[in-house]
Design an enzyme around this catalytic site. Structure first.
Site, PDB file in Angstrom:
ATOM      1  N   HIS A 172       0.890  -1.077   0.049  1.00 37.70           N
ATOM      2  CA  HIS A 172      -0.137   0.090   0.009  1.00 37.70           C
ATOM      3  C   HIS A 172       0.839   1.181   0.084  1.00 37.70           C
ATOM      4  O   HIS A 172       0.582   2.136  -0.804  1.00 37.70           O
ATOM      5  CB  HIS A 172      -0.887   0.004   1.138  1.00 37.70           C
ATOM      6  CG  HIS A 172      -2.064  -1.054   1.061  1.00 37.70           C
ATOM      7  ND1 HIS A 172      -1.844  -2.527   1.228  1.00 37.70           N
ATOM      8  CD2 HIS A 172      -3.247  -0.744   0.675  1.00 37.70           C
ATOM      9  CE1 HIS A 172      -2.957  -2.825   0.949  1.00 37.70           C
ATOM     10  NE2 HIS A 172      -3.896  -2.114   0.683  1.00 37.70           N
ATOM     11  N   ILE A 173       1.835   1.535   1.069  1.00 32.86           N
ATOM     12  CA  ILE A 173       2.600   2.648   1.043  1.00 32.86           C
ATOM     13  C   ILE A 173       3.762   2.502  -0.167  1.00 32.86           C
ATOM     14  O   ILE A 173       3.922   3.601  -0.792  1.00 32.86           O
ATOM     15  CB  ILE A 173       3.195   2.693   2.435  1.00 32.86           C
ATOM     16  CG1 ILE A 173       2.258   2.601   3.630  1.00 32.86           C
ATOM     17  CG2 ILE A 173       4.380   3.948   2.722  1.00 32.86           C
ATOM     18  CD1 ILE A 173       2.677   2.514   4.991  1.00 32.86           C
ATOM     19  N   ASP A 192      10.022  -6.481  -3.931  1.00 34.58           N
ATOM     20  CA  ASP A 192       9.111  -7.226  -3.400  1.00 34.58           C
ATOM     21  C   ASP A 192       9.027  -8.766  -3.232  1.00 34.58           C
ATOM     22  O   ASP A 192       9.264  -9.521  -4.521  1.00 34.58           O
ATOM     23  CB  ASP A 192       7.538  -7.054  -3.610  1.00 34.58           C
ATOM     24  CG  ASP A 192       6.615  -6.825  -2.615  1.00 34.58           C
ATOM     25  OD1 ASP A 192       6.166  -5.863  -2.063  1.00 34.58           O
ATOM     26  OD2 ASP A 192       6.150  -7.962  -2.056  1.00 34.58           O
ATOM     27  N   ASP A 275      11.862   7.041  11.234  1.00 30.75           N
ATOM     28  CA  ASP A 275      10.816   7.316  12.047  1.00 30.75           C
ATOM     29  C   ASP A 275      10.293   6.184  13.069  1.00 30.75           C
ATOM     30  O   ASP A 275       9.527   6.441  14.130  1.00 30.75           O
ATOM     31  CB  ASP A 275       9.532   7.515  10.923  1.00 30.75           C
ATOM     32  CG  ASP A 275       8.058   8.021  11.462  1.00 30.75           C
ATOM     33  OD1 ASP A 275       8.372   9.160  12.264  1.00 30.75           O
ATOM     34  OD2 ASP A 275       7.263   7.412  11.312  1.00 30.75           O
ATOM     35  N   GLU A 280      10.818   2.250  21.432  1.00 33.35           N
ATOM     36  CA  GLU A 280      10.260   3.719  21.398  1.00 33.35           C
ATOM     37  C   GLU A 280       9.352   3.963  22.800  1.00 33.35           C
ATOM     38  O   GLU A 280       9.093   2.963  23.580  1.00 33.35           O
ATOM     39  CB  GLU A 280       8.873   3.751  20.245  1.00 33.35           C
ATOM     40  CG  GLU A 280       9.655   3.217  19.008  1.00 33.35           C
ATOM     41  CD  GLU A 280       8.622   3.298  17.604  1.00 33.35           C
ATOM     42  OE1 GLU A 280       7.537   3.774  18.113  1.00 33.35           O
ATOM     43  OE2 GLU A 280       8.869   3.209  16.867  1.00 33.35           O
ATOM     44  N   HIS A 303       7.862   8.699  15.405  1.00 31.59           N
ATOM     45  CA  HIS A 303       6.950   7.582  14.695  1.00 31.59           C
ATOM     46  C   HIS A 303       5.556   8.546  14.389  1.00 31.59           C
ATOM     47  O   HIS A 303       4.568   8.154  14.760  1.00 31.59           O
ATOM     48  CB  HIS A 303       6.533   6.532  16.002  1.00 31.59           C
ATOM     49  CG  HIS A 303       5.964   5.306  15.204  1.00 31.59           C
ATOM     50  ND1 HIS A 303       6.145   4.027  15.580  1.00 31.59           N
ATOM     51  CD2 HIS A 303       5.153   5.146  14.060  1.00 31.59           C
ATOM     52  CE1 HIS A 303       5.619   3.040  15.026  1.00 31.59           C
ATOM     53  NE2 HIS A 303       4.930   3.743  13.929  1.00 31.59           N
ATOM     54  N   ILE A 304       5.611   9.329  13.416  1.00 32.14           N
ATOM     55  CA  ILE A 304       4.731  10.244  13.283  1.00 32.14           C
ATOM     56  C   ILE A 304       4.401   9.826  11.624  1.00 32.14           C
ATOM     57  O   ILE A 304       3.592  10.694  11.194  1.00 32.14           O
ATOM     58  CB  ILE A 304       5.154  11.821  13.537  1.00 32.14           C
ATOM     59  CG1 ILE A 304       6.339  12.032  12.935  1.00 32.14           C
ATOM     60  CG2 ILE A 304       4.845  11.783  15.066  1.00 32.14           C
ATOM     61  CD1 ILE A 304       6.674  13.422  12.403  1.00 32.14           C
ATOM     62  N   GLY A 305       4.775   8.849  11.020  1.00 37.60           N
ATOM     63  CA  GLY A 305       4.641   8.673   9.787  1.00 37.60           C
ATOM     64  C   GLY A 305       3.256   8.760   9.285  1.00 37.60           C
ATOM     65  O   GLY A 305       2.725   9.257   8.216  1.00 37.60           O
ATOM     66  N   GLY A 306       2.332   8.074   9.988  1.00 36.02           N
ATOM     67  CA  GLY A 306       1.023   8.106   9.708  1.00 36.02           C
ATOM     68  C   GLY A 306       0.138   9.083  10.457  1.00 36.02           C
ATOM     69  O   GLY A 306      -1.150   8.932  10.528  1.00 36.02           O
TER      70      GLY A 306
HETATM   71  P1  NAI Z   1       1.718  -3.627   3.063  1.00 45.91           P
HETATM   72  O1  NAI Z   1       1.244  -5.109   3.749  1.00 45.91           O
HETATM   73  O2  NAI Z   1       0.472  -3.187   2.138  1.00 45.91           O
HETATM   74  O3  NAI Z   1       2.917  -4.001   2.100  1.00 45.91           O
HETATM   75  C1  NAI Z   1       3.969  -4.572   2.654  1.00 45.91           C
HETATM   76  C2  NAI Z   1       4.709  -5.314   1.295  1.00 45.91           C
HETATM   77  O4  NAI Z   1       5.894  -5.639   1.833  1.00 45.91           O
HETATM   78  C3  NAI Z   1       3.838  -6.284   0.822  1.00 45.91           C
HETATM   79  O5  NAI Z   1       3.809  -6.064  -0.721  1.00 45.91           O
HETATM   80  C4  NAI Z   1       4.710  -7.479   1.004  1.00 45.91           C
HETATM   81  O6  NAI Z   1       4.779  -8.648   0.021  1.00 45.91           O
HETATM   82  C5  NAI Z   1       6.133  -6.773   0.952  1.00 45.91           C
HETATM   83  N1  NAI Z   1       7.209  -7.558   1.755  1.00 45.91           N
HETATM   84  C6  NAI Z   1       7.075  -8.637   2.793  1.00 45.91           C
HETATM   85  N2  NAI Z   1       8.193  -9.023   3.393  1.00 45.91           N
HETATM   86  C7  NAI Z   1       9.145  -8.496   2.324  1.00 45.91           C
HETATM   87  C8  NAI Z   1      10.460  -8.942   2.151  1.00 45.91           C
HETATM   88  N3  NAI Z   1      11.308  -9.422   2.941  1.00 45.91           N
HETATM   89  N4  NAI Z   1      11.131  -8.066   1.111  1.00 45.91           N
HETATM   90  C9  NAI Z   1      10.504  -7.257   0.254  1.00 45.91           C
HETATM   91  N5  NAI Z   1       9.242  -7.149   0.402  1.00 45.91           N
HETATM   92  C10 NAI Z   1       8.372  -7.577   1.346  1.00 45.91           C
HETATM   93  O7  NAI Z   1       2.012  -2.815   3.999  1.00 45.91           O
HETATM   94  P2  NAI Z   1       1.906  -1.283   4.221  1.00 45.91           P
HETATM   95  O8  NAI Z   1       0.696  -0.641   4.596  1.00 45.91           O
HETATM   96  O9  NAI Z   1       2.395  -0.582   2.834  1.00 45.91           O
HETATM   97  O10 NAI Z   1       2.773  -0.849   5.468  1.00 45.91           O
HETATM   98  C11 NAI Z   1       4.055  -0.958   5.299  1.00 45.91           C
HETATM   99  C12 NAI Z   1       4.924  -0.795   6.523  1.00 45.91           C
HETATM  100  O11 NAI Z   1       4.696   0.662   7.115  1.00 45.91           O
HETATM  101  C13 NAI Z   1       4.413  -1.742   7.584  1.00 45.91           C
HETATM  102  O12 NAI Z   1       5.535  -2.056   8.422  1.00 45.91           O
HETATM  103  C14 NAI Z   1       3.626  -0.817   8.754  1.00 45.91           C
HETATM  104  O13 NAI Z   1       3.872  -1.320   9.919  1.00 45.91           O
HETATM  105  C15 NAI Z   1       4.472   0.661   8.408  1.00 45.91           C
HETATM  106  N6  NAI Z   1       3.685   1.781   8.757  1.00 45.91           N
HETATM  107  C16 NAI Z   1       4.291   2.694   9.430  1.00 45.91           C
HETATM  108  C17 NAI Z   1       3.572   3.832   9.864  1.00 45.91           C
HETATM  109  C18 NAI Z   1       4.436   5.007  10.543  1.00 45.91           C
HETATM  110  O14 NAI Z   1       3.723   5.711  11.193  1.00 45.91           O
HETATM  111  N7  NAI Z   1       5.810   5.046  10.359  1.00 45.91           N
HETATM  112  C19 NAI Z   1       2.281   4.006   9.505  1.00 45.91           C
HETATM  113  C20 NAI Z   1       1.569   2.831   8.535  1.00 45.91           C
HETATM  114  C21 NAI Z   1       2.508   1.650   8.241  1.00 45.91           C
END
Ligand code: NAI
Length: 424
Positions: A172-173, A192, A275, A280, A303-306
């Site tokens: 997603h991100i 990925d 972030d 933490e 940790h304010i990314g979102g």
């Molecule tokens: P998502 O589940 O949509 O995407 C994650 C992707 O990583 C998937 O496409 C998956 O196949 C891939 N993946 C898994 N293991 C892998 C590896 N070893 N090598 C390469 N690709 C791999 O997740 P989303 O929503 O994009 O979130 C990503 C990260 O961001 C999560 O860890 C989430 O906790 C974090 N996050 C951080 C925030 C913040 O405030 N800093 C806020 C929201 C999310």
């Protein structure tokens, strides 16, 4: 096996849909007003509280709720659930659901929802901002000026146009970052573990190593899992070109901070933005210790990314929508603790057909018992979906024609029944 609690909120009204205005939604912890607005527009009775509740106050609030909305502070334990016979669903207006005893909720047929992707755009935007700031050394310049140093120079400052951004994790991100980066004229590579459709002109790398070697800046957007722990360590960082950058807005376990700090100190990496951290502070007034503190061109954010107002609104809309669909049609799409079941509305005669929502213990024979009851009443199942998850099954059936009240009463006598609701 021990009998499970059986609760039948539908008994309070006629055996068709429970009146909407009597569905009481209790929102705690200052859930974004957008959620309350949407739920009120649905016709539900909505009660809001600015803070978290605990103890007796929480028990009383949850005790009168059909739907509970919380953020991360309210602990919904087995004990809290025990005192909440009407509760149908819990909405976590946030990402995590650790604050809810998910198994205890499932065993009572209480669906729990969250919003795992409501803040995707906010994280993607911060990431792009950091890409520009790293290439321009903006934070360093700003800190210098705050300290009274006028350092006007083009040295070490670059445009991002034409540079290569490597995205690890194209979910997603990661995929949103890809679109935004291309709009700035960057070349995008991604890696990925799952096959992912490239957006725009982005190109997939076959290996992580290939991505690291070809990127001027690498940003990680992978989940926290055994496979991603220490994904970028000393040897991976050493593969990156001299002067390149690393961004971690994903999870604290993904990048080895000791290795990152060493690489920046040695002048191999040109900087980093981080972030998320392995440990933490739990509260805003706790101190923060990190090996990256004080390093040049390293952006640290708590940790304010979102964390944006827009993300809160989007989470409010997302969770309110999931709760509304569950109350109105029994759909559990996006639920984190019960089977995900969604039966599209079937054609039929209004007032003659009913939708039955049946949570039951996941043991053999329940569905055939339900079918037997329906057949005994001379009714026809026009559509049904069953899902199971661990110890609980959830069946949504449309039955036509029948007397919904009699059927619901009969179903409650099925010994495996946890909860039954009748709609329409
Ligand atoms: P998502 O589940 O949509 O995407 C994650 C992707 O990583 C998937 O496409 C998956 O196949 C891939 N993946 C898994 N293991 C892998 C590896 N070893 N090598 C390469 N690709 C791999 O997740 P989303 O929503 O994009 O979130 C990503 C990260 O961001 C999560 O860890 C989430 O906790 C974090 N996050 C951080 C925030 C913040 O405030 N800093 C806020 C929201 C999310």
């Amino acid at each position: 096996m021990q009998a499970m609690p059986t609760e039948h909120p539908v008994q309070e009204g006629p055996a068709t849909s429970f009146p909407k205005e009597r569905i009481r939604v209790v929102l705690l912890e200052g859930v974004h007003a957008r959620a309350a607005d949407l739920l009120r527009e649905e016709g539900f009775h909505v009660e809001t509280h600015a803070g978290a509740l605990e103890g007796k106050a929480l028990a009383e609030a949850v005790g009168r709720a059909h739907v509970l909305g919380i953020r991360s502070k309210t602990r919904v334990t087995e004990e809290v659930l025990q005192g909440a016979p009407r509760l149908l669903a819990v909405g976590c207006f946030c990402i995590g659901t650790d604050q809810v005893d998910l198994a205890a909720a499932r065993r009572r047929g209480v669906a729990v929802f969250n919003s795992p992707f409501g803040n995707t755009r906010s994280v993607a935007e911060l990431t792009i901002a950091e890409v520009v700031c790293l290439f321009r050394r903006v934070i360093e310049k700003s800190a210098g000026l705050h300290a009274g140093r006028w350092d006007k120079s083009a040295s070490g400052a670059h445009e991002v146009r034409g540079r290569t951004l490597g995205i690890v994790g194209y979910g997603h991100i990661g995929s949103q970052v890809s679109v935004l980066a291309e709009a700035l004229g960057m070349r995008v590579l991604y890696f990925d573990v799952m096959p992912k459709l490239p957006l725009g002109n982005a190109r997939a790398c076959r290996t992580l190593e290939e991505l690291l070697e070809k990127s001027d800046v690498v940003t990680v957007h992978v989940p926290d899992s055994p496979g991603t722990k220490g994904l970028l360590g000393r040897s991976e960082l050493a593969r990156m070109p001299r002067g390149s950058f690393v961004i971690n807005n994903a999870r604290g376990s993904v990048v080895d901070l000791e290795a990152l700090a060493a690489s920046v100190r040695e002048g191999h990496l040109g900087g980093a933005a981080v972030d998320v951290f392995p440990v933490e502070p739990a509260r805003n007034d706790e101190g923060f210790a990190c090996v990256l503190r004080g390093l040049p061109n390293v952006i640290l954010t708590p940790h304010i990314g979102g964390s944006t107002v827009e993300a809160q609104a989007s989470i409010g809309e997302d969770v309110a929508g999931k709760l509304t669909r569950f109350v109105n049609v029994g759909a559990t799409t996006g639920a984190v603790n019960v089977p995900e079941v969604d039966l599209p509305a079937q054609p039929g005669h209004p007032g003659r057909k009913h939708r039955i929502l049946h949570f039951h213990r996941n043991v053999p024979g329940v569905l055939s018992r339900l079918h037997g009851l329906i057949a005994e009443m001379g009714a026809n199942v026009s559509a049904e979906v069953l899902g199971t998850r661990e110890d609980v099954g959830y069946a949504v059936l449309e039955v036509d024609p029948t007397d919904g009240a009699r059927l619901a009463e009969a179903m409650k006598r099925v010994p495996e029944t946890i909860r039954v609701r009748t709609l329409w």
